[in-house]
Motif scaffolding. Structure first.
Motif, mmCIF file in Angstrom:
data_model
loop_
_atom_site.group_PDB
_atom_site.id
_atom_site.type_symbol
_atom_site.label_atom_id
_atom_site.label_comp_id
_atom_site.label_asym_id
_atom_site.label_seq_id
_atom_site.Cartn_x
_atom_site.Cartn_y
_atom_site.Cartn_z
ATOM 1 N N SER A 179 0.865 -1.184 0.000
ATOM 2 C CA SER A 179 0.000 0.000 0.000
ATOM 3 C C SER A 179 0.896 1.226 0.000
ATOM 4 O O SER A 179 1.895 1.259 0.738
ATOM 5 C CB SER A 179 -0.916 0.028 1.221
ATOM 6 O OG SER A 179 -1.489 1.316 1.381
ATOM 7 N N ASP A 197 -2.506 -0.723 -10.485
ATOM 8 C CA ASP A 197 -3.873 -0.505 -10.009
ATOM 9 C C ASP A 197 -4.807 -1.223 -10.984
ATOM 10 O O ASP A 197 -5.336 -0.626 -11.916
ATOM 11 C CB ASP A 197 -4.202 0.983 -9.923
ATOM 12 C CG ASP A 197 -5.560 1.244 -9.264
ATOM 13 O OD1 ASP A 197 -6.238 0.263 -8.895
ATOM 14 O OD2 ASP A 197 -5.950 2.415 -9.133
ATOM 15 N N ASN A 239 -7.175 5.781 -6.062
ATOM 16 C CA ASN A 239 -5.979 5.063 -5.621
ATOM 17 C C ASN A 239 -4.783 5.206 -6.570
ATOM 18 O O ASN A 239 -3.699 5.590 -6.157
ATOM 19 C CB ASN A 239 -6.322 3.581 -5.438
ATOM 20 C CG ASN A 239 -7.469 3.357 -4.484
ATOM 21 O OD1 ASN A 239 -7.426 3.772 -3.334
ATOM 22 N ND2 ASN A 239 -8.531 2.714 -4.958
ATOM 23 N N CYS A 243 1.749 -1.410 -5.084
ATOM 24 C CA CYS A 243 0.339 -1.769 -5.211
ATOM 25 C C CYS A 243 -0.488 -0.579 -4.745
ATOM 26 O O CYS A 243 -0.350 -0.131 -3.606
ATOM 27 C CB CYS A 243 0.024 -3.001 -4.362
ATOM 28 S SG CYS A 243 0.982 -4.467 -4.814
ATOM 29 N N SER A 244 -1.347 -0.066 -5.606
ATOM 30 C CA SER A 244 -2.083 1.154 -5.274
ATOM 31 C C SER A 244 -3.052 0.960 -4.121
ATOM 32 O O SER A 244 -3.380 1.911 -3.407
ATOM 33 C CB SER A 244 -2.836 1.665 -6.508
ATOM 34 O OG SER A 244 -1.928 2.046 -7.521
ATOM 35 N N GLY A 245 -3.523 -0.275 -3.934
ATOM 36 C CA GLY A 245 -4.370 -0.563 -2.792
ATOM 37 C C GLY A 245 -5.758 0.025 -2.925
ATOM 38 O O GLY A 245 -6.196 0.432 -4.013
ATOM 39 N N ASN A 246 -6.447 0.095 -1.810
ATOM 40 C CA ASN A 246 -7.827 0.560 -1.797
ATOM 41 C C ASN A 246 -8.024 1.506 -0.615
ATOM 42 O O ASN A 246 -8.013 1.087 0.536
ATOM 43 C CB ASN A 246 -8.785 -0.631 -1.693
ATOM 44 C CG ASN A 246 -10.221 -0.249 -1.913
ATOM 45 O OD1 ASN A 246 -10.529 0.881 -2.295
ATOM 46 N ND2 ASN A 246 -11.125 -1.183 -1.676
ATOM 47 N N GLY A 282 -5.445 1.161 2.008
ATOM 48 C CA GLY A 282 -5.283 -0.172 2.560
ATOM 49 C C GLY A 282 -4.850 -1.185 1.518
ATOM 50 O O GLY A 282 -4.556 -0.851 0.362
ATOM 51 N N PHE A 283 -4.857 -2.429 1.914
ATOM 52 C CA PHE A 283 -4.429 -3.549 1.078
ATOM 53 C C PHE A 283 -5.494 -3.887 0.041
ATOM 54 O O PHE A 283 -6.692 -3.792 0.317
ATOM 55 C CB PHE A 283 -4.181 -4.760 1.979
ATOM 56 C CG PHE A 283 -3.901 -6.044 1.255
ATOM 57 C CD1 PHE A 283 -2.629 -6.332 0.799
ATOM 58 C CD2 PHE A 283 -4.924 -6.964 1.034
ATOM 59 C CE1 PHE A 283 -2.367 -7.527 0.133
ATOM 60 C CE2 PHE A 283 -4.677 -8.160 0.378
ATOM 61 C CZ PHE A 283 -3.399 -8.433 -0.077
ATOM 62 N N SER A 284 -5.061 -4.286 -1.163
ATOM 63 C CA SER A 284 -5.998 -4.825 -2.148
ATOM 64 C C SER A 284 -5.430 -6.127 -2.703
ATOM 65 O O SER A 284 -4.270 -6.183 -3.112
ATOM 66 C CB SER A 284 -6.284 -3.833 -3.278
ATOM 67 O OG SER A 284 -5.161 -3.664 -4.102
#
Length: 243
Positions: free
Chosen positions: A8, A26, A101, A141-144, A147-149
């Motif tokens: 993230s 993403d 994100n 990782c762009s995440g959400n 947070g984690f995606s």
């Protein structure tokens, strides 16, 4: 070659990217959408981190695209669905782009020597480019929403697996090992992954089921968008289209 994965962007300080090359992922949907825009002839894209930064006047040959909580921002020409970025809409134009994100991750990594954009659509091409560069890399990782995606981490794991399959002296961080494990557990069926992950479910509930089908496609293009000095252009100026 050292491969580090940032699960993230909230986990990293922007200065930590100085002097390194980065890859931003993403899958749902910013990097997939920007890759698609280049497939269909967009000239360049400027990612911004906020709606305020995207408030500059556009029109004519400059489009404004982006979303907030999955929906097109009021007054914008386009949202964040890759299916909106058709050739007749984007060819030859420039785009100012903001998303919840992905664009934030690109801006945060701005001190990188270069930032490659990756999704399932061009993952093999990105792996080949990283192998050719022979440099360490941070995969972001762009995440959400900070947070984690799951989908971004699985995509990162697949990218690492492609590199490691061709080069045996790769060193991976603990987070890269975690991404590899997630790829092995969830990456064999990208359609199922995107339909079962948290963000995918939200997109389906909001009418974007066709986006999931599109975003799950593997290696449909060789093009690689690259961010330099705040602007995204093509790494290589050929279409590489295999759609």
């Amino acid at each position: 070659m050292i491969i580090n994965t940032i699960l993230s962007p909230a986990q990293a300080d922007e200065l930590s990217f100085s002097g390194k090359q980065s890859v931003v992922i993403d899958v749902l949907r910013a990097t997939t959408t920007i890759i698609t825009a280049f497939i269909h002839g967009i000239r360049q894209v400027t990612p911004v981190a906020s709606i305020a930064a995207n408030s500059a006047r556009a029109g004519g040959m400059i489009l404004k695209g982006g979303e907030r909580n999955m929906k097109r921002i009021d007054g914008f020409d386009l949202g964040n669905s890759p299916l909106e970025y058709e050739r007749e809409v984007v060819e030859g134009k420039s785009l100012i782009f903001q998303s919840t994100n992905g664009s934030k991750a690109m801006v945060k990594a701005k001190f990188s020597t270069r930032i490659l954009l990756c999704s399932f659509l061009n993952i093999d091409a990105v792996a080949k480019e990283l192998l050719a560069s022979n440099e360490d890399v941070d995969i972001i990782c762009s995440g959400n929403n900070g947070g984690f995606s799951l989908e971004d981490s699985v995509c990162a794991g697949r990218l690492i697996a492609e590199i490691a399959a061709q080069r045996k002296d790769v060193t991976v961080s603990d987070s890269s090992l975690a991404a590899l494990a997630l790829h092995r557990a969830f990456g064999t069926d990208t359609n199922r992954l995107l339909n079962e992950c948290e963000h995918g479910k939200l997109l389906k509930e909001n009418g974007f089921s066709d986006d999931l089908i599109y975003c799950a496609r593997l290696n449909t293009t060789d093009i690689i968008p690259v961010v330099k000095s705040g602007t995204i252009t093509l790494l290589h100026q050929e279409s590489g289209e295999r759609l």
